[in-house]
Write a protein that holds these residues in place. Structure first.
Motif, mmCIF file in Angstrom:
data_model
loop_
_atom_site.group_PDB
_atom_site.id
_atom_site.type_symbol
_atom_site.label_atom_id
_atom_site.label_comp_id
_atom_site.label_asym_id
_atom_site.label_seq_id
_atom_site.Cartn_x
_atom_site.Cartn_y
_atom_site.Cartn_z
ATOM 1 N N LEU A 1 3.209 -4.184 -15.941
ATOM 2 C CA LEU A 1 3.714 -4.612 -16.879
ATOM 3 C C LEU A 1 3.624 -5.934 -17.134
ATOM 4 O O LEU A 1 2.504 -5.871 -18.558
ATOM 5 C CB LEU A 1 5.082 -4.036 -17.428
ATOM 6 C CG LEU A 1 5.208 -2.456 -17.876
ATOM 7 C CD1 LEU A 1 6.782 -1.774 -18.180
ATOM 8 C CD2 LEU A 1 4.473 -2.447 -18.679
ATOM 9 N N PRO A 2 4.166 -7.242 -16.412
ATOM 10 C CA PRO A 2 3.656 -8.274 -17.203
ATOM 11 C C PRO A 2 2.510 -8.374 -16.842
ATOM 12 O O PRO A 2 1.834 -9.400 -18.292
ATOM 13 C CB PRO A 2 4.118 -9.106 -15.906
ATOM 14 C CG PRO A 2 5.221 -8.489 -15.048
ATOM 15 C CD PRO A 2 4.800 -6.645 -15.239
ATOM 16 N N VAL A 3 1.294 -7.899 -16.189
ATOM 17 C CA VAL A 3 -0.271 -8.593 -16.202
ATOM 18 C C VAL A 3 -0.892 -7.848 -17.502
ATOM 19 O O VAL A 3 -1.393 -8.107 -18.138
ATOM 20 C CB VAL A 3 -0.819 -7.751 -14.986
ATOM 21 C CG1 VAL A 3 -2.611 -8.154 -15.481
ATOM 22 C CG2 VAL A 3 -0.426 -8.603 -13.724
ATOM 23 N N TYR A 4 -0.913 -6.533 -17.548
ATOM 24 C CA TYR A 4 -0.948 -5.776 -19.525
ATOM 25 C C TYR A 4 -0.258 -6.564 -20.060
ATOM 26 O O TYR A 4 -1.126 -6.850 -21.102
ATOM 27 C CB TYR A 4 -0.161 -4.310 -19.215
ATOM 28 C CG TYR A 4 -0.169 -4.095 -20.728
ATOM 29 C CD1 TYR A 4 -1.928 -2.987 -21.056
ATOM 30 C CD2 TYR A 4 0.821 -3.812 -21.482
ATOM 31 C CE1 TYR A 4 -1.408 -2.712 -22.094
ATOM 32 C CE2 TYR A 4 1.219 -2.518 -22.397
ATOM 33 C CZ TYR A 4 -0.528 -2.424 -23.345
ATOM 34 O OH TYR A 4 -0.401 -1.785 -24.373
ATOM 35 N N THR B 1 -11.083 -2.994 -21.691
ATOM 36 C CA THR B 1 -11.144 -1.698 -21.292
ATOM 37 C C THR B 1 -10.540 -1.781 -20.680
ATOM 38 O O THR B 1 -9.358 -1.187 -20.173
ATOM 39 C CB THR B 1 -12.107 -2.187 -20.039
ATOM 40 O OG1 THR B 1 -13.274 -1.717 -20.223
ATOM 41 C CG2 THR B 1 -12.896 -0.391 -19.541
ATOM 42 N N PHE B 2 -9.652 -2.553 -19.531
ATOM 43 C CA PHE B 2 -8.021 -2.693 -18.887
ATOM 44 C C PHE B 2 -6.757 -2.342 -19.570
ATOM 45 O O PHE B 2 -6.203 -0.840 -18.754
ATOM 46 C CB PHE B 2 -8.220 -4.523 -18.237
ATOM 47 C CG PHE B 2 -6.504 -4.485 -17.698
ATOM 48 C CD1 PHE B 2 -7.080 -4.347 -16.116
ATOM 49 C CD2 PHE B 2 -5.952 -4.476 -18.066
ATOM 50 C CE1 PHE B 2 -5.283 -4.452 -15.884
ATOM 51 C CE2 PHE B 2 -4.471 -4.930 -16.925
ATOM 52 C CZ PHE B 2 -4.653 -4.933 -16.299
ATOM 53 N N VAL B 3 -6.868 -2.880 -20.539
ATOM 54 C CA VAL B 3 -6.393 -2.469 -21.629
ATOM 55 C C VAL B 3 -5.997 -1.008 -21.441
ATOM 56 O O VAL B 3 -4.855 -0.439 -21.560
ATOM 57 C CB VAL B 3 -6.203 -3.102 -22.727
ATOM 58 C CG1 VAL B 3 -5.643 -2.277 -23.725
ATOM 59 C CG2 VAL B 3 -5.804 -4.527 -23.194
ATOM 60 N N SER B 4 -7.256 -0.456 -22.711
ATOM 61 C CA SER B 4 -7.064 1.675 -22.305
ATOM 62 C C SER B 4 -6.698 2.190 -21.130
ATOM 63 O O SER B 4 -6.203 2.895 -21.319
ATOM 64 C CB SER B 4 -8.105 1.261 -22.826
ATOM 65 O OG SER B 4 -8.813 0.392 -23.780
#
Ligand code: SF4
Length: 817
Positions: free
Chosen positions: A492-495, A470-473
């Motif tokens: 971005l780095p966390v993603y 869900t986080f990614v979406s």
């Protein structure tokens, strides 16, 4: 002119010809292959009667080509060449009994398809149109309904787009697309023809070194016949040229299409580049590209977002010209790529990938062939049978690198840090806060964690992973909608970390993975650790038709056989050392160096180093298993000998590394202290008198850590060896290999640790060694004997005259006589 034939899948055809517009990495939406198959099957089953799933289509076209002019037909004029293009593919579904006929292409993804970059939609429609053209060749109909169906795996929703296309419009589209491909093909074929006339050039180094011909012959046979060969070839034999030269010879006549030189380290890349220059010097024409990591070559350090990066904007519209001009020079190293990229305002990383399509040799890190997140899909996902040769340099590194590539970790603290960067009240900040709460709930779900600080399991934390999806979406949606620079930089780095984690979860298999959750020292971390990399390395190796895996140190064989993922029928060869064994004096000094004994024996080790260094004027390097141990002995050594040493220090950059190595010259007397398995423990080349002695202190056993303990537990009886002892000895042997680099080199190698005298360790030493166990009190005497080239008997009598270390050094050098 000879006909040119090509067979290509429709999917690959459109990728080669129809990409346009921007690079835009803000939204990938990519699902795994398995998810894709399941998603396809689910929809296909639901379509009902009259729906024919997975219908094969194929067709062959003949074209006459002259320069940029392409026309359908096989009646070539004098200046035209016939190109025969065979297309094949599988349509996801067809309703052949409807009027007009309907066909559909299904694409599975995560997220809303509206977020896909326009260029992706264009490719999908292109694929559908070519399929439709091929299908209409089998069906009597003047038009057809094209349906593009995106299935969002996150919510199960279908997003469908439809259009009616006429036979004539589809034919025009087909001709236009295939014509583009024909032009590319003819240019490439012209290059191959020119290249092939030069591949018969003589071996660039003149004569083969001893053993090198056998190496080259084996590599050539494998490249031609296919399969896998694992070669253990000693240092100094000239491995890189010995495998690269025969592998490129296998390109002749299109037998193989490309050679991938896969390496773990910068130095391996440099040696391969240098070998290619040597081939060029004897007249061989080869196009090569070095792929440098994106984060290193990126010009802007931003996201690959056309709104912020000018090199991403319109990239695909400028790339063809840039690639063509780049190959004004045959070898595209990092500098050449950057130069062309700046001139054409295109992304240097993407340019290197596109240039690789037209290259004969691609030099890159292991991860471009093996890493499930970054492997080069453009080459390795094609349906066509693989026409590649892999040359895998220093392949002993692949086991640990495999574990790294197939594992992933997340740290709760990085989410909080990113939240601070994005601003707690922002949308991104709130998403990161939610992710932080998921971590906390995950922690609560592990009752033993608070007490033990660590919990390991063979199960995937499924609920946590679902939330990360869900986080990614949501993150992708925000990136797509646009964020200010600071927020984007924070997210971005966390993603990327989460994407890797989620993808790793997709490969998770209880037989080869362990989940680790740690809550210690105020850090909460989750890790999916790949304990056994063999199955996924096997998948990577299957991407080539032929693989040559080579290293100086690959024993014991059973360890690598078990972990490298090579086929059961892989051939294994160990080539003998080409150098006279008497040129290498190997001494085993039984001093205790276990962790507990270090304080107690540090002075003795320092004394042994002083003896070692004084026995022969010149340069020596002493390798230690850790900085702490290095520093401890350095203090004792300074007190004992009064001499300074060149220390390896933490975080040495390329410049500092070069400066350190530059101190070791012929005629200097430098003693270096360095780290086993560190930047000087592998890949340095101090030939001749630039290095006369190497001492290795300790058996190289890595520091105990959770992952190694899990590896030990996983492999049962062999566990201790697989996790600690073999990797340790590997480091020792690699380090020892720094010493003898040419036929003329002569050097002393001293292994300091009582354990080296045990049969287990003795069996892991190369058969060409003739190690002597020497007590510290007689070390000076033994060294003296070696350097004088005297027999042990006569050395003993000379030593009885109680020479000091300094005396021995003088005598060995011939000074003062
Ligand atoms: S230059 Fe950097 S930000 Fe721009 S497209 Fe290339 S890698 Fe991405």
């Amino acid at each position: 002119m000879e006909e040119l034939t090509a067979s290509i899948s429709v999917k690959a055809l459109v990728q080669h010809t129809l990409m346009s517009g921007d690079i835009d990495d803000r939204y990938s939406g990519r699902s795994t292959a398995l998810e894709g198959i399941r998603g396809h099957q689910q929809l296909q089953r639901a379509r009902g009667q009259g729906y024919e799933a997975e219908r094969r289509v194929a067709g062959t076209g003949r074209f006459a080509v002259c320069g940029d002019r392409v026309r359908e037909g096989d009646d070539p004029g004098a200046d035209e060449r016939v190109v025969v293009v065979a297309l094949n593919g599988r349509v996801d579904g067809v309703f052949a009994d409807r009027s007009p006929v309907e066909m559909e292409e299904i694409k599975t993804l995560r997220g809303n398809p509206a977020m896909l970059p326009e260029s992706h939609h264009k490719l999908h429609w292109g694929q559908l149109r070519i399929y439709a053209h091929l299908l209409l060749a089998e069906i009597d109909s003047d038009s057809i309904v094209l349906r593009l169906c995106y299935l969002n795996l996150d919510d199960g929703q279908e997003h469908t787009y439809e259009t009616l296309a006429s036979r004539a419009s589809l034919h025009d589209f087909y001709i236009d697309t295939v014509a583009r491909y024909c032009r590319q093909l003819v240019r490439l074929a012209d290059w191959w023809a020119l290249r092939d006339t030069t591949l018969g050039a003589p071996f660039p180094l003149g004569a083969f070194r001893p053993g090198q011909r056998a190496l080259a012959t084996t590599a050539w046979r494998t490249a031609i016949a296919g399969g896998e060969v694992v070669l253990q070839a000693p240092t100094g034999i000239g491995k890189t040229m010995g495998v690269l030269y025969p592998a490129v010879r296998a390109l002749e006549g299109g037998h193989r299409e490309k050679v991938f030189f896969l390496t773990a380290k910068t130095v391996g890349r440099q040696v391969a580049e240098s070998a290619l220059r040597d081939m060029q010097n004897v007249g061989m024409r080869l196009r090569s590209v070095t792929i440098t990591a994106k984060e290193k070559v990126c010009f802007t350090g931003t996201a690959c977002d056309p709104e912020v990066c000018q090199y991403a904007r319109g990239y695909f519209d400028r790339r063809e010209r840039a690639v063509r001009e780049a190959f004004a020079t045959d070898h595209l190293d990092r500098e050449a790529i950057e130069q062309v990229a700046r001139a054409h305002v295109v992304c240097p990383f993407e340019l290197s990938l596109d240039a690789a399509r037209a290259a004969d040799v691609i030099i890159c890190d292991y991860n471009y062939a093996f890493d499930p997140v970054v492997y080069l899909r453009r080459f390795f996902d094609a349906d066509d049978s693989s026409p590649y040769v892999f040359l895998i340099d220093e392949v002993h590194n692949l086991v640990d690198r495999g574990r790294e590539m197939f594992s992933a970790g997340l740290d709760k603290e990085t989410f909080l840090e990113a939240r601070r960067g994005a601003g707690p009240a922002s949308r991104v900040g709130k998403l990161l806060m939610r992710a932080n709460r998921w971590f906390l709930e995950f922690r609560k779900s592990l009752p033993d964690l608070a007490e033990q600080g660590i919990v390991t399991s063979g199960e995937l934390p499924a609920r946590f992973i679902a939330r990360l999806r869900t986080f990614v979406s949501e993150a992708e949606e925000m990136l797509r909608e646009g964020l200010d620079d600071d927020t984007q930089a924070a997210l971005l780095p966390v993603y990327f970390d989460v994407v890797r984690f989620v993808r790793t979860a997709e490969a998770y298999d209880s037989a080869t993975y362990v989940s680790i959750v740690e809550d210690r020292k105020r850090r909460f971390r989750a890790r999916l650790f790949c304990v056994d990399p063999a199955p996924q390395l096997r998948e990577g190796l299957a991407r080539a038709a032929a693989s040559v895996l080579f290293s100086a140190t690959l024993f014991p064989k059973r360890y690598y056989e078990r972990l490298l993922g090579v086929r059961e029928d892989a051939q294994w060869y160990a080539l003998a050392s080409p150098f006279p064994s008497e040129n290498l004096g190997v001494f085993l000094l039984p001093i205790q160096t276990t962790f507990r004994a270090r304080e107690r024996t540090a002075s003795e080790v320092a004394g042994a180093i002083a003896t070692f260094v004084r026995a022969k004027p010149g340069n020596h390097i002493v390798f230690f298993p850790s900085y702490a141990y290095l520093s401890l002995v350095a203090e004792h050594y300074a007190a004992e000998s009064g001499e300074e040493v060149a220390h390896q220090t933490r975080h040495m950059d390329e410049e500092a590394r070069e400066a350190w190595l530059a101190r070791f010259q012929i005629g200097t007397r430098v003693t270096g202290f360095a780290l086993m398995g560190g930047i000087f423990g592998e890949g340095i080349d101090l030939a001749g008198d630039r290095l006369v002695g190497v001492m290795v202190v300790g058996v190289g056993i890595p520091q105990p850590e959770v992952e190694r303990d899990l590896t030990r537990d996983h492999f049962g009886e062999e566990g201790e060896r697989f996790a600690y002892q073999y990797p340790g000895m590997q480091r020792v042997l690699q380090t020892a290999g720094r010493l003898i680099r040419t036929e003329a080199d002569r050097g002393a190698l001293c292994l300091v640790d009582a354990r080296f005298t045990q049969p287990f360790y003795r069996e892991l030493m190369p058969s060409s060694w003739a190690p002597k166990v020497v007590q510290p009190a007689r070390f000076n005497e033994a060294l003296y004997a070696f350097w004088r080239g005297a027999t042990e008997t006569s050395a003993a009598s000379v030593a009885s005259s109680a020479m000091t270390g300094r005396d021995a050094a003088t005598a060995a050098s011939g000074e003062g006589t």
